[in-house]
Design an enzyme around this catalytic site. Structure first.
Site, PDB file in Angstrom:
ATOM      1  N   LYS A 121     -10.926  57.696  13.005  1.00 57.90           N
ATOM      2  CA  LYS A 121     -11.931  58.501  12.312  1.00 57.90           C
ATOM      3  C   LYS A 121     -11.665  59.997  12.468  1.00 57.90           C
ATOM      4  CE  LYS A 121     -14.519  54.908  11.253  1.00 57.90           C
ATOM      5  NZ  LYS A 121     -14.799  54.492   9.889  1.00 57.90           N
TER       6      LYS A 121
ATOM      7  N   GLU B 143     -15.903  45.636  -3.814  1.00 55.63           N
ATOM      8  CA  GLU B 143     -14.696  45.871  -3.024  1.00 55.63           C
ATOM      9  C   GLU B 143     -14.694  44.868  -1.872  1.00 55.63           C
ATOM     10  OE1 GLU B 143     -13.196  49.780  -1.967  1.00 55.63           O
ATOM     11  OE2 GLU B 143     -13.234  49.211   0.143  1.00 55.63           O
TER      12      GLU B 143
ATOM     13  N   HIS C  44      -9.835  53.259   3.559  1.00 56.87           N
ATOM     14  CA  HIS C  44     -11.021  53.533   4.394  1.00 56.87           C
ATOM     15  C   HIS C  44     -10.638  54.484   5.520  1.00 56.87           C
ATOM     16  CE1 HIS C  44     -14.016  50.197   3.342  1.00 56.87           C
ATOM     17  NE2 HIS C  44     -13.090  50.174   2.413  1.00 56.87           N
TER      18      HIS C  44
ATOM     19  N   ASP D 102     -21.675  50.386   1.575  1.00 56.23           N
ATOM     20  CA  ASP D 102     -20.409  50.218   2.292  1.00 56.23           C
ATOM     21  C   ASP D 102     -20.549  49.225   3.458  1.00 56.23           C
ATOM     22  OD1 ASP D 102     -17.770  50.712   2.763  1.00 56.23           O
ATOM     23  OD2 ASP D 102     -18.048  52.718   3.604  1.00 56.23           O
ATOM     24  N   HIS D 103     -19.500  48.486   3.695  1.00 59.05           N
ATOM     25  CA  HIS D 103     -19.428  47.569   4.842  1.00 59.05           C
ATOM     26  C   HIS D 103     -20.641  46.650   4.960  1.00 59.05           C
ATOM     27  CE1 HIS D 103     -15.623  48.646   6.678  1.00 59.05           C
ATOM     28  NE2 HIS D 103     -15.869  49.883   6.333  1.00 59.05           N
TER      29      HIS D 103
HETATM   30 ZN    ZN Z   1     -14.215  51.085   6.268  1.00 58.11          ZN
END
Ligand code: ZN
Length: 503
Positions: free
Chosen positions: A332, A290, A365, A178-179
């Site tokens: 978050k 992605e 996300h 991810d990221h």
């Molecule tokens: Zn993210």
């Protein structure tokens, strides 16, 4: 899908002194039996997520390292044994999931996968049917999270793998790197066998362009990396101006200023994505991509989304999901902040573009705990959706500990309050420390309820690195002492996440 000879035979687990088998893990393949066991007695202080557990092999145990107890080889859950087991049981390897409706279950502690598996199973999760069930991504971690948890990309995959092995999961699953921001990140994750690569070109998005004048924008456009973009400002204008696209009744048109803004804002990000994609394609045979700009300051307009997809497609990039920066705030660990009506109006258009330009999935996300937007997202994506969650599994761990070990939870809360102002720096969050009670002001019975309060949730959420640094050993030990309690909380919590997508 792997044939009858892989059918688990739970009766085969032999009795082992001092160890308890996980009955769902038992599997018999080609006259060799494999299963996971845990130490029957308390394990005291455990330094690693998988300590106190072992892989048991009966039969052809040649590639494994361990100790014999009668005819059973008891193997530590090491990287070498994980590799050997993946070679024997192919479904323990992550694989691309294509356009199947999917959910990413990030797990910072390396203990949560059994709870995730139970939730996805309960929700009817199976691939490949794209409209039914949920295809799971059991391993998902960003480099930032790895740095804070002290884990490597390989450990993240291995921990998830032991968790799904424990629960007897034998369907396809993915692993999301991810990221990723650099090609060095890509190399690390490629070596560990990731299958889903999330390229984050956010550092190359020009947020100033969001409000700049046409004159300033044209200067920015002139200075884009046209060699990587294999184009010129004139070529760009010729492709986009004076032509209109119809997408499911939505008309997409570029005026000079809308085009210049899209190009100035996202041109470098597109170039970076192209570089990352080509680097990846040269190294990994079977992967999916992605593209994610969710962690940037300014929302991605519908025209800008169209522009990004058109340009990536022109440059030969193939992707299965895309995360625009949506309107409102995806903070978050708490619900959506903003106007749901405005979100829905724009989201419906993004979903139409994803169908017309791909099709590809829209990715959500910071998707943990966004209960108010799930029905909207499910309705408009029609199955072309990927939901990412991570920190919420950690918060459920804290909720479990608040119930089973109030003293430890108070220490965690004290530490979180001390570290919040520093640790919050790289996150988009708005909690105020003054609204988080000091541990001494809360009774034991009230502690789990703090996990339902906005400010306390965010403060606990972003300080996980500091907490794991200083109290990680105690936290893991407390969770492992009553792992069923943690799994039960995870299952209940994730079923609430998945239910809106199952209709
Ligand atoms: Zn993210």
């Amino acid at each position: 899908m792997f044939g009858d000879r892989h059918t688990p035979k739970s009766g085969r687990a032999p009795l082992l002194h001092g160890w308890q088998p996980y009955s769902r893990s038992v599997i018999d393949v080609e006259a060799t039996t494999y299963f996971l066991v845990r130490q029957a007695l308390g394990t005291g202080k455990v330094p690693a997520p998988q300590a106190g557990k072992a892989l048991a092999v009966v039969g052809d145990a040649a590639p494994f390292e361990g100790e014999l107890q009668r005819d059973v080889l008891l193997c530590p859950l090491s990287a070498a044994n994980a590799t050997a087991l993946r070679a024997r049981l192919p479904w323990l390897n992550p694989q691309p999931l294509g356009l199947a409706k999917s959910a990413g279950c990030g797990d910072r502690l390396g203990l949560a996968t059994p709870g995730h598996v139970r939730a996805v199973r309960a929700a009817g999760g199976k691939v490949p049917a794209p409209q039914a069930g949920i295809a799971p991504i059991w391993a998902q971690q960003s480099m930032r999270e790895n740095a804070r948890t002290g884990r490597t990309p390989q450990q993240v995959i291995d921990d998830a793998m032991w968790g799904l092995f424990q629960e007897g999961w034998r369907e396809p699953w993915g692993a999301d790197a991810d990221h990723l921001k650099t090609t060095a990140d890509v190399d690390l994750c490629a070596a560990a066998g990731y299958t889903f690569y999330t390229v984050d070109p956010g550092d190359h998005v020009d947020n100033e362009a969001h409000t700049a004048s046409l004159e300033v924008l044209e200067g920015k456009v002139q200075r884009l990396p046209w060699d990587v973009l294999e184009d010129s400002p004139d070529g760009l204008r010729a492709r986009y101006l004076d032509c209109r696209s119809e997408v499911e009744g939505l008309s997409i048109e570029f005026s000079p200023v809308i085009l210049a803004r899209a190009a100035a804002k996202y041109g470098r990000a597109i170039a970076h994505t192209v570089r990352m994609y080509r680097h990846l394609a040269a190294r990994v045979h079977d992967f999916e991509l992605e593209m994610s700009v969710d962690e940037t300051e300014t929302p991605t307009s519908v025209e800008e989304h169209w522009f990004i997809a058109s340009e990536l497609g022109r440059l030969g990039v193939r992707w299965v999901s895309l995360a625009p920066r949506y309107v409102g705030s995806f903070a978050k660990g708490v619900d959506y902040i903003g106007s749901l009506a405005e979100f829905e109006a724009q989201f419906a258009q993004h979903a139409a573009i994803a169908r017309a330009s791909g099709p590809y999935k829209l990715s959500l996300h910071s998707g943990s705990d966004k209960f108010s937007v799930y029905p909207i997202v499910a309705r408009h994506t029609r199955g072309l959706v990927h939901l990412k969650t991570a920190g919420t599994s950690y918060l459920e761990a804290l909720r479990a500990v608040a119930g089973t070990d109030p003293g430890l939870f108070r220490d965690i809360l004290t530490l979180a309050r001390e570290h919040y102002e520093v640790d919050r720096a790289t996150y988009h969050i708005s909690a105020q420390l003054s609204k988080v009670p000091a541990p001494a002001a809360v009774s034991d019975a009230e502690l789990p309820g703090l996990l339902d309060e906005f400010d306390a949730r965010q403060v606990l959420h972003v300080t996980f690195g500091s907490v794991l640094d200083l109290l990680g050993v105690r936290l893991l030990a407390a969770l492992k002492a009553d792992e069923e309690a943690y799994y039960a909380r995870l299952e209940a919590h994730f079923r609430r996440h998945l239910a809106p997508f199952m209709d």
